[in-house]
Scaffold this motif. Sequence first.
Motif, short mmCIF file in Angstrom:
data_model
loop_
_atom_site.label_atom_id
_atom_site.label_comp_id
_atom_site.label_asym_id
_atom_site.label_seq_id
_atom_site.Cartn_x
_atom_site.Cartn_y
_atom_site.Cartn_z
N TYR A 28 0.86 -1.18 0.00
CA TYR A 28 0.00 0.00 0.00
C TYR A 28 0.90 1.24 0.00
CZ TYR A 28 0.98 -0.39 5.03
OH TYR A 28 1.61 -0.53 6.25
N GLN A 32 -14.51 -4.98 2.37
CA GLN A 32 -13.41 -5.68 1.69
C GLN A 32 -13.98 -6.50 0.55
OE1 GLN A 32 -9.79 -6.00 2.40
NE2 GLN A 32 -10.08 -6.71 0.30
N THR A 66 -11.05 -2.23 -1.72
CA THR A 66 -11.92 -1.81 -0.62
C THR A 66 -12.85 -0.71 -1.08
OG1 THR A 66 -10.15 -2.31 0.95
CG2 THR A 66 -11.95 -0.94 1.73
N GLU A 119 -15.01 2.14 0.28
CA GLU A 119 -15.17 2.92 1.50
C GLU A 119 -16.47 3.73 1.44
OE1 GLU A 119 -11.76 5.10 2.71
OE2 GLU A 119 -10.57 3.28 2.91
N ASN A 162 -10.45 1.94 -2.84
CA ASN A 162 -9.00 1.77 -2.78
C ASN A 162 -8.61 0.53 -3.56
OD1 ASN A 162 -9.42 2.87 0.50
ND2 ASN A 162 -8.36 4.06 -1.04
N GLN A 202 -5.40 -2.93 1.96
CA GLN A 202 -5.47 -1.89 2.97
C GLN A 202 -4.55 -2.20 4.16
OE1 GLN A 202 -6.93 0.83 1.76
NE2 GLN A 202 -8.79 0.97 2.97
N HIS A 239 -6.19 -4.71 6.63
CA HIS A 239 -6.69 -6.00 6.15
C HIS A 239 -6.61 -7.13 7.18
CE1 HIS A 239 -2.38 -6.74 5.38
NE2 HIS A 239 -2.70 -8.03 5.45
#
Length: 457
Positions: free
Chosen positions: A92, A222, A283, A285, A303, A307, A310
């Motif tokens: 990330y 997720q 992900t 959000e 995203n 993450q 996770h």
Amino acid sequence: MTESPLTGPALIDSLLVANRGEIARRIIRTARRLGIRTIAVHSDIDAGLPFVAEADEAVEIGPAAPAESYRNADRVLEAAARTGAAAIHPGYGFLSENADFARRVKDAGLVWVGPDPDVIDLMGDKINARNAVAATGMPVAPGTTDPVTDEAAAVEAAHAVGYPLMVKASAGGGGMGMGIAHDEAELRKQYAAVSGFAARMFGDPGILLERYYPDARHIEVQILGLADGTVVALGERNCSVQRRNQKLVEESPSPALDPELRQRMLAAAVEAGKAVGYRNAGTVECLVHGEKGAQDFVFLEMNTRLQVEHPVTEAVYGIDLVEQQLRVASGLPPSADLTAVRPRGHAVEFRVNAEDPVRFLPGPGAISTWAEPTGEDVRVDSGYAEGDRVTPAYDSLMAKLIVHADTREAALARARAALTAFTISGPKNNLPFFTELLDNPVFTDGDYTTGIVAQMR
């Protein structure tokens, strides 16, 4: 990655991890368990960190400045060619959501462990992402559907959308490039500040204006897009404990959602993933607003990477998300039937940062003591060890403490014990803040919002 006419695709045999610290170490751990040769790239200042020692091979790619090392695509790709890496996992941050880098990885004949570059491009622009998911029926906050590029247009749009407003850099991410405006005077001030920041940081001054929800909960879903095109949702995480729009604590499942809202959010996230042809881990959000029992949600952003948080999903679902990422990238099915897997218990993650626990200002330094907690369902993903130095060159994250138990109450009790046992001296750290948080009845009751840290301070 090799392929046989008899056996089909095979798991990649070597992996370069284009990152550092705890996430590089965490990816390396799974890859080595799967028998994959691992290659670490590192800056000169990181040469002595654990992730470098734990890789099968390591390549120094430049000095401490990220632009000259971890964000330098040329040097990362040169290291991949030199070591014969078959694939690149970006972790990330750094190059993880850089579509041009992902294209270069694929053009070099390497496997990119992430979604398609075109999807990264689409979701990297907040306005395009918002419009794309809105077309699937996912709720979005009232706001602009095109970039706002001058102050007068921002004022005009604000009258149509209504105050209060969130002023966001269209090309921004990770909580950077945003401000709040309650009236026209604040809007003019925030527009100048955010558009200037966006131009400098992202090369794009375009602004998105959206309705601001002051008492919202930050909830993310997720998703995992499988090699056959199936998209699954692996529950949600509550990420509402934040300082300066940066997450500090995450938990799964969210104690703030009722079952009907949870199912609507999971279904909407899956449809959004399907609509853009999502593959690999991602992900969705969202912001959940309104009082419990009368809540609704709106899309925030997607995203296109793994993450930081996770591990709470891994703890609740009993799967290794990095393993699934590697399998998807290799063209393989998941290690289990993810459409049938069910959540178990409750997990909480605490981001242990080198910062003071009151004002959250960075406090790097040499680590003279580092003692991690152990025990049943206690996990620590750390980037450092005793004797290492946390430098100001990078993010202040030192480690993540993850606890799991059958119930939220038991998980919080386990967290209290683990935080007490976690000992760090040298750099400043925010462990005392977490102890304070666990004594806060608003947090322990579970019905907290993104304002909880400000209320505590």
